[in-house]
Design a protein around this motif. Sequence first.
Motif, PDB file in Angstrom:
ATOM      1  N   LYS A  59       0.775  -1.279  -0.111  1.00 52.48           N
ATOM      2  CA  LYS A  59      -0.165   0.152  -0.028  1.00 52.48           C
ATOM      3  C   LYS A  59       0.853   1.282   0.152  1.00 52.48           C
ATOM      4  CE  LYS A  59      -4.050  -2.046   2.582  1.00 52.48           C
ATOM      5  NZ  LYS A  59      -4.645  -2.972   1.632  1.00 52.48           N
ATOM      6  N   VAL A  60       1.878   1.172  -0.674  1.00 51.71           N
ATOM      7  CA  VAL A  60       2.696   2.505  -0.941  1.00 51.71           C
ATOM      8  C   VAL A  60       1.968   3.478  -1.664  1.00 51.71           C
ATOM      9  CG1 VAL A  60       4.827   3.518  -2.128  1.00 51.71           C
ATOM     10  CG2 VAL A  60       4.812   0.929  -1.415  1.00 51.71           C
ATOM     11  N   ILE A  61       2.016   4.642  -1.178  1.00 52.60           N
ATOM     12  CA  ILE A  61       1.312   5.825  -1.782  1.00 52.60           C
ATOM     13  C   ILE A  61       1.823   6.412  -2.918  1.00 52.60           C
ATOM     14  CG2 ILE A  61       0.525   6.827   0.755  1.00 52.60           C
ATOM     15  CD1 ILE A  61       2.498   8.848   0.838  1.00 52.60           C
ATOM     16  N   PRO A  62       1.231   7.057  -3.927  1.00 54.71           N
ATOM     17  CA  PRO A  62       1.626   7.343  -5.109  1.00 54.71           C
ATOM     18  C   PRO A  62       2.958   8.220  -5.205  1.00 54.71           C
ATOM     19  CG  PRO A  62      -0.645   7.270  -5.230  1.00 54.71           C
ATOM     20  CD  PRO A  62      -0.417   7.097  -3.789  1.00 54.71           C
ATOM     21  N   ARG A  63       3.007   9.013  -4.303  1.00 52.75           N
ATOM     22  CA  ARG A  63       4.051   9.908  -3.986  1.00 52.75           C
ATOM     23  C   ARG A  63       5.402   9.058  -3.986  1.00 52.75           C
ATOM     24  NH1 ARG A  63       4.094  13.228   1.178  1.00 52.75           N
ATOM     25  NH2 ARG A  63       5.004  11.162   1.968  1.00 52.75           N
ATOM     26  N   ASP A  64       5.355   7.878  -3.148  1.00 50.03           N
ATOM     27  CA  ASP A  64       6.429   7.328  -2.888  1.00 50.03           C
ATOM     28  C   ASP A  64       6.738   6.154  -3.734  1.00 50.03           C
ATOM     29  OD1 ASP A  64       6.854   9.063  -0.839  1.00 50.03           O
ATOM     30  OD2 ASP A  64       5.944   7.793   0.678  1.00 50.03           O
ATOM     31  N   ARG A  65       5.809   6.081  -4.541  1.00 46.96           N
ATOM     32  CA  ARG A  65       5.702   4.636  -5.497  1.00 46.96           C
ATOM     33  C   ARG A  65       7.022   4.450  -6.508  1.00 46.96           C
ATOM     34  NH1 ARG A  65       1.825   0.801  -6.934  1.00 46.96           N
ATOM     35  NH2 ARG A  65       2.157  -0.404  -8.728  1.00 46.96           N
ATOM     36  N   THR A  66       7.502   5.565  -7.024  1.00 46.56           N
ATOM     37  CA  THR A  66       8.584   5.560  -7.992  1.00 46.56           C
ATOM     38  C   THR A  66       9.962   5.086  -7.025  1.00 46.56           C
ATOM     39  OG1 THR A  66       7.453   7.065  -9.271  1.00 46.56           O
ATOM     40  CG2 THR A  66      10.016   6.741  -9.612  1.00 46.56           C
ATOM     41  N   ALA A  67      10.001   5.639  -6.087  1.00 46.75           N
ATOM     42  CA  ALA A  67      11.308   5.277  -5.123  1.00 46.75           C
ATOM     43  C   ALA A  67      11.392   3.849  -4.686  1.00 46.75           C
ATOM     44  CB  ALA A  67      11.325   6.240  -3.902  1.00 46.75           C
ATOM     45  N   TYR A  68      10.080   3.588  -4.176  1.00 51.15           N
ATOM     46  CA  TYR A  68       9.794   2.045  -4.018  1.00 51.15           C
ATOM     47  C   TYR A  68      10.180   1.303  -5.232  1.00 51.15           C
ATOM     48  CZ  TYR A  68       7.766  -2.141  -1.791  1.00 51.15           C
ATOM     49  OH  TYR A  68       7.507  -3.294  -1.584  1.00 51.15           O
ATOM     50  N   LEU A  69       9.607   1.578  -6.180  1.00 49.07           N
ATOM     51  CA  LEU A  69       9.947   0.449  -7.289  1.00 49.07           C
ATOM     52  C   LEU A  69      11.381   0.441  -7.709  1.00 49.07           C
ATOM     53  CD1 LEU A  69       6.740   1.444  -9.578  1.00 49.07           C
ATOM     54  CD2 LEU A  69       7.401  -0.844  -8.306  1.00 49.07           C
ATOM     55  N   ILE A  70      12.092   1.628  -7.732  1.00 49.87           N
ATOM     56  CA  ILE A  70      13.537   1.725  -7.868  1.00 49.87           C
ATOM     57  C   ILE A  70      14.441   0.832  -7.045  1.00 49.87           C
ATOM     58  CG2 ILE A  70      15.445   3.235  -7.946  1.00 49.87           C
ATOM     59  CD1 ILE A  70      13.505   5.192  -9.383  1.00 49.87           C
ATOM     60  N   LYS A  71      14.142   1.174  -5.735  1.00 48.67           N
ATOM     61  CA  LYS A  71      14.613   0.194  -4.689  1.00 48.67           C
ATOM     62  C   LYS A  71      14.511  -1.123  -4.769  1.00 48.67           C
ATOM     63  CE  LYS A  71      15.218  -0.150   0.235  1.00 48.67           C
ATOM     64  NZ  LYS A  71      14.199  -0.013   1.452  1.00 48.67           N
ATOM     65  N   CYS A  72      13.141  -1.699  -5.075  1.00 47.31           N
ATOM     66  CA  CYS A  72      12.897  -3.041  -5.243  1.00 47.31           C
ATOM     67  C   CYS A  72      13.622  -3.581  -6.651  1.00 47.31           C
ATOM     68  CB  CYS A  72      11.241  -3.099  -5.752  1.00 47.31           C
ATOM     69  SG  CYS A  72      10.857  -4.781  -5.827  1.00 47.31           S
ATOM     70  N   LEU A  73      13.816  -2.842  -7.701  1.00 47.36           N
ATOM     71  CA  LEU A  73      14.435  -3.376  -9.021  1.00 47.36           C
ATOM     72  C   LEU A  73      15.904  -3.492  -8.685  1.00 47.36           C
ATOM     73  CD1 LEU A  73      12.286  -1.284 -11.826  1.00 47.36           C
ATOM     74  CD2 LEU A  73      12.563  -3.758 -11.392  1.00 47.36           C
ATOM     75  N   ALA A  74      16.259  -2.648  -8.023  1.00 50.02           N
ATOM     76  CA  ALA A  74      17.838  -2.402  -7.644  1.00 50.02           C
ATOM     77  C   ALA A  74      18.153  -3.703  -6.683  1.00 50.02           C
ATOM     78  CB  ALA A  74      18.224  -1.141  -7.022  1.00 50.02           C
ATOM     79  N   GLU A  75      17.252  -4.077  -5.692  1.00 46.13           N
ATOM     80  CA  GLU A  75      17.673  -5.260  -5.030  1.00 46.13           C
ATOM     81  C   GLU A  75      17.636  -6.394  -5.656  1.00 46.13           C
ATOM     82  OE1 GLU A  75      14.754  -4.695  -1.705  1.00 46.13           O
ATOM     83  OE2 GLU A  75      15.492  -3.399  -0.791  1.00 46.13           O
ATOM     84  N   ASP A  76      16.860  -6.555  -6.577  1.00 47.47           N
ATOM     85  CA  ASP A  76      16.663  -7.875  -7.273  1.00 47.47           C
ATOM     86  C   ASP A  76      17.893  -8.137  -8.076  1.00 47.47           C
ATOM     87  OD1 ASP A  76      14.424  -8.390  -6.095  1.00 47.47           O
ATOM     88  OD2 ASP A  76      13.270  -7.803  -7.625  1.00 47.47           O
ATOM     89  N   GLY A  77      18.728  -6.885  -8.470  1.00 47.85           N
ATOM     90  CA  GLY A  77      19.620  -7.283  -9.500  1.00 47.85           C
ATOM     91  C   GLY A  77      19.356  -7.532 -10.842  1.00 47.85           C
ATOM     92  N   PRO A  78      20.290  -8.189 -11.650  1.00 47.11           N
ATOM     93  CA  PRO A  78      19.904  -8.342 -13.056  1.00 47.11           C
ATOM     94  C   PRO A  78      19.139  -9.721 -13.030  1.00 47.11           C
ATOM     95  CG  PRO A  78      22.225  -8.564 -12.825  1.00 47.11           C
ATOM     96  CD  PRO A  78      21.594  -7.926 -11.543  1.00 47.11           C
ATOM     97  N   ALA A  79      18.057  -9.833 -13.861  1.00 51.59           N
ATOM     98  CA  ALA A  79      17.242 -11.251 -13.939  1.00 51.59           C
ATOM     99  C   ALA A  79      18.066 -12.341 -14.684  1.00 51.59           C
ATOM    100  CB  ALA A  79      15.959 -11.035 -14.121  1.00 51.59           C
ATOM    101  N   PRO A  80      18.271 -13.423 -14.120  1.00 50.20           N
ATOM    102  CA  PRO A  80      18.756 -14.482 -15.157  1.00 50.20           C
ATOM    103  C   PRO A  80      17.773 -14.788 -16.096  1.00 50.20           C
ATOM    104  CG  PRO A  80      18.113 -15.607 -13.018  1.00 50.20           C
ATOM    105  CD  PRO A  80      17.973 -14.049 -12.881  1.00 50.20           C
ATOM    106  N   THR A  81      18.434 -14.855 -17.563  1.00 52.78           N
ATOM    107  CA  THR A  81      17.565 -15.128 -18.745  1.00 52.78           C
ATOM    108  C   THR A  81      17.898 -16.796 -19.031  1.00 52.78           C
ATOM    109  OG1 THR A  81      19.369 -14.643 -20.209  1.00 52.78           O
ATOM    110  CG2 THR A  81      17.820 -12.849 -19.524  1.00 52.78           C
ATOM    111  N   ALA A  82      16.992 -17.246 -19.901  1.00 45.48           N
ATOM    112  CA  ALA A  82      17.312 -18.493 -20.384  1.00 45.48           C
ATOM    113  C   ALA A  82      18.569 -18.670 -21.065  1.00 45.48           C
ATOM    114  CB  ALA A  82      16.121 -18.778 -21.515  1.00 45.48           C
ATOM    115  N   ALA A  83      18.914 -17.571 -21.882  1.00 44.17           N
ATOM    116  CA  ALA A  83      20.495 -17.540 -22.354  1.00 44.17           C
ATOM    117  C   ALA A  83      21.472 -17.761 -21.238  1.00 44.17           C
ATOM    118  CB  ALA A  83      20.727 -16.398 -23.170  1.00 44.17           C
ATOM    119  N   ASP A  84      21.267 -17.268 -20.229  1.00 42.45           N
ATOM    120  CA  ASP A  84      22.311 -17.366 -19.081  1.00 42.45           C
ATOM    121  C   ASP A  84      22.321 -18.792 -18.502  1.00 42.45           C
ATOM    122  OD1 ASP A  84      23.081 -14.888 -19.086  1.00 42.45           O
ATOM    123  OD2 ASP A  84      21.608 -14.196 -17.531  1.00 42.45           O
TER     124      ASP A  84
END
Length: 87
Positions: A59-84
């Motif tokens: 329930k992240v408020i719209p004002r903080d959503r972008t920062a939350y998404l950027i942090k979430c994507l940075a924590e996960d790191g690069p996703a492995p692909t089928a080629a990897d």
Amino acid sequence: MRSIWPATFVAALVSIEPSFAQKIVDPNAVAPEYREAAEKRRAEQIKQRECAHKADEAKVIPRDRTAYLIKCLAEDGPAPTAADARR
């Protein structure tokens, strides 16, 4: 009669709004030389959707959503692909 037009416009806009969403890439639907790039893009899109789902659950408020998404994507790191996985 004049007051009907704004309501009609809003109804039309609301009904076509979901078509603006970006579709998930299907690697099998692209030419073979672009398949690896399509697999990477699909993995990225799935990761973005997972982070958006986490933001909805938290329930992240719209004002903080972008920062939350950027942090979430940075924590996960690069996703492995089928080629990897083939290496």
